[in-house]
Design a protein around this motif. Sequence first.
Motif, PDB file in Angstrom:
ATOM      1  N   ARG A 169       0.835  -1.204   0.000  1.00 39.12           N
ATOM      2  CA  ARG A 169       0.000   0.000   0.000  1.00 39.12           C
ATOM      3  C   ARG A 169       0.871   1.255   0.000  1.00 39.12           C
ATOM      4  O   ARG A 169       0.581   2.229  -0.713  1.00 39.12           O
ATOM      5  N   PHE A 170       1.946   1.248   0.762  1.00 38.13           N
ATOM      6  CA  PHE A 170       2.831   2.400   0.831  1.00 38.13           C
ATOM      7  C   PHE A 170       3.486   2.672  -0.522  1.00 38.13           C
ATOM      8  O   PHE A 170       3.648   3.831  -0.924  1.00 38.13           O
ATOM      9  N   LEU A 171       3.871   1.614  -1.259  1.00 37.11           N
ATOM     10  CA  LEU A 171       4.477   1.804  -2.574  1.00 37.11           C
ATOM     11  C   LEU A 171       3.508   2.480  -3.527  1.00 37.11           C
ATOM     12  O   LEU A 171       3.890   3.378  -4.297  1.00 37.11           O
ATOM     13  N   ARG A 172       2.252   2.105  -3.477  1.00 36.59           N
ATOM     14  CA  ARG A 172       1.268   2.757  -4.350  1.00 36.59           C
ATOM     15  C   ARG A 172       1.114   4.237  -3.995  1.00 36.59           C
ATOM     16  O   ARG A 172       0.909   5.080  -4.864  1.00 36.59           O
ATOM     17  N   GLN A 173       1.229   4.554  -2.711  1.00 35.30           N
ATOM     18  CA  GLN A 173       1.176   5.958  -2.303  1.00 35.30           C
ATOM     19  C   GLN A 173       2.370   6.731  -2.864  1.00 35.30           C
ATOM     20  O   GLN A 173       2.230   7.873  -3.311  1.00 35.30           O
ATOM     21  N   LEU A 174       3.556   6.122  -2.821  1.00 31.62           N
ATOM     22  CA  LEU A 174       4.746   6.778  -3.377  1.00 31.62           C
ATOM     23  C   LEU A 174       4.580   7.063  -4.866  1.00 31.62           C
ATOM     24  O   LEU A 174       4.960   8.135  -5.356  1.00 31.62           O
ATOM     25  N   VAL A 175       4.024   6.106  -5.588  1.00 26.42           N
ATOM     26  CA  VAL A 175       3.817   6.283  -7.019  1.00 26.42           C
ATOM     27  C   VAL A 175       2.876   7.457  -7.280  1.00 26.42           C
ATOM     28  O   VAL A 175       3.136   8.309  -8.143  1.00 26.42           O
ATOM     29  N   ARG A 176       1.798   7.515  -6.541  1.00 25.55           N
ATOM     30  CA  ARG A 176       0.837   8.618  -6.730  1.00 25.55           C
ATOM     31  C   ARG A 176       1.477   9.965  -6.417  1.00 25.55           C
ATOM     32  O   ARG A 176       1.252  10.959  -7.125  1.00 25.55           O
ATOM     33  N   ARG A 177       2.274  10.034  -5.365  1.00 20.92           N
ATOM     34  CA  ARG A 177       2.901  11.303  -4.978  1.00 20.92           C
ATOM     35  C   ARG A 177       3.954  11.736  -5.997  1.00 20.92           C
ATOM     36  O   ARG A 177       4.090  12.925  -6.288  1.00 20.92           O
ATOM     37  N   ARG A 178       4.675  10.772  -6.550  1.00 22.63           N
ATOM     38  CA  ARG A 178       5.671  11.110  -7.581  1.00 22.63           C
ATOM     39  C   ARG A 178       4.987  11.579  -8.855  1.00 22.63           C
ATOM     40  O   ARG A 178       5.468  12.492  -9.534  1.00 22.63           O
ATOM     41  N   LEU A 179       3.841  10.973  -9.192  1.00 22.67           N
ATOM     42  CA  LEU A 179       3.083  11.388 -10.371  1.00 22.67           C
ATOM     43  C   LEU A 179       2.492  12.783 -10.209  1.00 22.67           C
ATOM     44  O   LEU A 179       2.357  13.528 -11.172  1.00 22.67           O
ATOM     45  N   ALA A 180       2.156  13.141  -8.977  1.00 25.84           N
ATOM     46  CA  ALA A 180       1.381  14.357  -8.736  1.00 25.84           C
ATOM     47  C   ALA A 180       2.212  15.631  -8.716  1.00 25.84           C
ATOM     48  O   ALA A 180       1.709  16.693  -9.104  1.00 25.84           O
ATOM     49  N   SER A 181       3.474  15.555  -8.277  1.00 22.11           N
ATOM     50  CA  SER A 181       4.207  16.808  -8.064  1.00 22.11           C
ATOM     51  C   SER A 181       5.705  16.649  -8.286  1.00 22.11           C
ATOM     52  O   SER A 181       6.310  15.688  -7.789  1.00 22.11           O
ATOM     53  N   PRO A 182       6.323  17.602  -8.983  1.00 25.61           N
ATOM     54  CA  PRO A 182       7.779  17.570  -9.136  1.00 25.61           C
ATOM     55  C   PRO A 182       8.498  17.926  -7.842  1.00 25.61           C
ATOM     56  O   PRO A 182       9.700  17.718  -7.708  1.00 25.61           O
ATOM     57  N   GLU A 183       7.751  18.464  -6.862  1.00 21.92           N
ATOM     58  CA  GLU A 183       8.352  18.864  -5.594  1.00 21.92           C
ATOM     59  C   GLU A 183       8.547  17.692  -4.637  1.00 21.92           C
ATOM     60  O   GLU A 183       9.277  17.817  -3.650  1.00 21.92           O
ATOM     61  N   PHE A 184       7.904  16.555  -4.923  1.00 25.37           N
ATOM     62  CA  PHE A 184       7.950  15.427  -4.009  1.00 25.37           C
ATOM     63  C   PHE A 184       9.377  14.963  -3.736  1.00 25.37           C
ATOM     64  O   PHE A 184       9.746  14.663  -2.605  1.00 25.37           O
ATOM     65  N   ALA A 199      22.498  18.832  -4.824  1.00 28.23           N
ATOM     66  CA  ALA A 199      21.577  19.898  -5.205  1.00 28.23           C
ATOM     67  C   ALA A 199      21.474  20.074  -6.717  1.00 28.23           C
ATOM     68  O   ALA A 199      20.454  20.535  -7.224  1.00 28.23           O
ATOM     69  N   ARG A 200      22.519  19.721  -7.458  1.00 31.38           N
ATOM     70  CA  ARG A 200      22.508  19.925  -8.906  1.00 31.38           C
ATOM     71  C   ARG A 200      21.756  18.833  -9.668  1.00 31.38           C
ATOM     72  O   ARG A 200      21.517  18.970 -10.871  1.00 31.38           O
ATOM     73  N   GLN A 201      21.410  17.754  -8.997  1.00 30.71           N
ATOM     74  CA  GLN A 201      20.712  16.667  -9.667  1.00 30.71           C
ATOM     75  C   GLN A 201      19.233  17.032  -9.846  1.00 30.71           C
ATOM     76  O   GLN A 201      18.542  17.341  -8.891  1.00 30.71           O
ATOM     77  N   ARG A 202      18.781  17.012 -11.092  1.00 31.91           N
ATOM     78  CA  ARG A 202      17.387  17.295 -11.407  1.00 31.91           C
ATOM     79  C   ARG A 202      16.741  16.034 -11.956  1.00 31.91           C
ATOM     80  O   ARG A 202      17.228  15.444 -12.907  1.00 31.91           O
ATOM     81  N   LEU A 203      15.632  15.637 -11.361  1.00 29.72           N
ATOM     82  CA  LEU A 203      14.962  14.426 -11.794  1.00 29.72           C
ATOM     83  C   LEU A 203      14.015  14.724 -12.951  1.00 29.72           C
ATOM     84  O   LEU A 203      13.465  15.822 -13.055  1.00 29.72           O
ATOM     85  N   PRO A 204      13.796  13.745 -13.831  1.00 33.05           N
ATOM     86  CA  PRO A 204      12.881  13.941 -14.965  1.00 33.05           C
ATOM     87  C   PRO A 204      11.471  14.287 -14.519  1.00 33.05           C
ATOM     88  O   PRO A 204      10.975  13.749 -13.531  1.00 33.05           O
ATOM     89  N   TRP A 205      10.855  15.198 -15.239  1.00 36.44           N
ATOM     90  CA  TRP A 205       9.462  15.563 -15.002  1.00 36.44           C
ATOM     91  C   TRP A 205       8.824  15.959 -16.325  1.00 36.44           C
ATOM     92  O   TRP A 205       9.430  16.715 -17.067  1.00 36.44           O
ATOM     93  N   PRO A 206       7.633  15.482 -16.670  1.00 35.39           N
ATOM     94  CA  PRO A 206       6.789  14.574 -15.891  1.00 35.39           C
ATOM     95  C   PRO A 206       7.396  13.172 -15.801  1.00 35.39           C
ATOM     96  O   PRO A 206       8.216  12.776 -16.626  1.00 35.39           O
ATOM     97  N   TRP A 207       6.949  12.451 -14.787  1.00 36.62           N
ATOM     98  CA  TRP A 207       7.460  11.104 -14.525  1.00 36.62           C
ATOM     99  C   TRP A 207       6.400  10.066 -14.848  1.00 36.62           C
ATOM    100  O   TRP A 207       5.214  10.294 -14.631  1.00 36.62           O
ATOM    101  N   GLN A 208       6.830   8.939 -15.395  1.00 35.76           N
ATOM    102  CA  GLN A 208       5.943   7.805 -15.625  1.00 35.76           C
ATOM    103  C   GLN A 208       6.554   6.563 -14.993  1.00 35.76           C
ATOM    104  O   GLN A 208       7.759   6.315 -15.139  1.00 35.76           O
ATOM    105  N   PRO A 209       5.787   5.757 -14.273  1.00 35.90           N
ATOM    106  CA  PRO A 209       6.331   4.514 -13.709  1.00 35.90           C
ATOM    107  C   PRO A 209       6.719   3.558 -14.824  1.00 35.90           C
ATOM    108  O   PRO A 209       6.045   3.478 -15.853  1.00 35.90           O
TER     109      PRO A 209
END
Length: 253
Positions: free
Chosen positions: A44-59, A68-78
């Motif tokens: 259940r917790f993993l599904r919550q992480l997926v939803r939060r990563r999908l919802a916001s680049p700030e997560f 600090a210089r590392q920027r993660l891809p956005w938008p993200w897809q599992p």
Amino acid sequence: HDARFHIDPARLFSTKAFANDGILLFRDRMRMQIPGKPVKDASRFLRQLVRRRLASPEFLRSVGGQYARQRLPWPWQPSAELLASPMLSGDSNHAIDSSVLLLGKSRAPQVIATLYTLHERYRHELYANLHGDKETYWLACELVGGLSCGVSPYAAGEMGQLKQDYGPKDPGCVVGNLMQFHPDNPKWIVHCNCKPHASWLYTHVSTPQKYVALAKSLSSSHDGYRNLAGNRFTLAIEPSPFSSEPSRLLSAP
């Protein structure tokens, strides 16, 4: 440490996964049992992480410091691998065995940055829902997006005794301690979580099996033992408002 090597561990640095991706992970047993259940529910917790990563680049925005210089891809897809994971669908509360793993810091800087952010921001959530830190390396890689996470294609094996519960004609199964096969040559046993004082109990080893095939067979036989609701979960991935990519509907069968 409980890992007992059966080959020179330095050989793992020449595996295809580590050579290509800078990371090598082994799989844990597929099982629902987890200390703290039902309050603790890793699936259940993993599904919550997926939803939060999908919802916001700030997560997973960097907490600063040397990452600090590392920027993660956005938008993200599992990834397809994440969506097919028994841990995501509710068939298991375990995914990765952390007895032995390889992670090259300079080879996978985004993974390291995400691992650091997960620990600094969400450590209490992580360790309240997962069994220790063993899934965090895999989660960090998957939550970056677009990476191959170097997970072995083989299921965890067993080293122990042959149990034939239904008579001499029963082919039986090996019951004992967790064991891992070499990801490129499964004829080699890499290590096992064995107990030296009980070595006389180790009379058999299981044969290597591809994880995907094993997960499908176990999934189909565990219909009443999946999650707190008793149902498999379906994830509908809606189009991101920040992307022109077409939408995808991805669901667990």
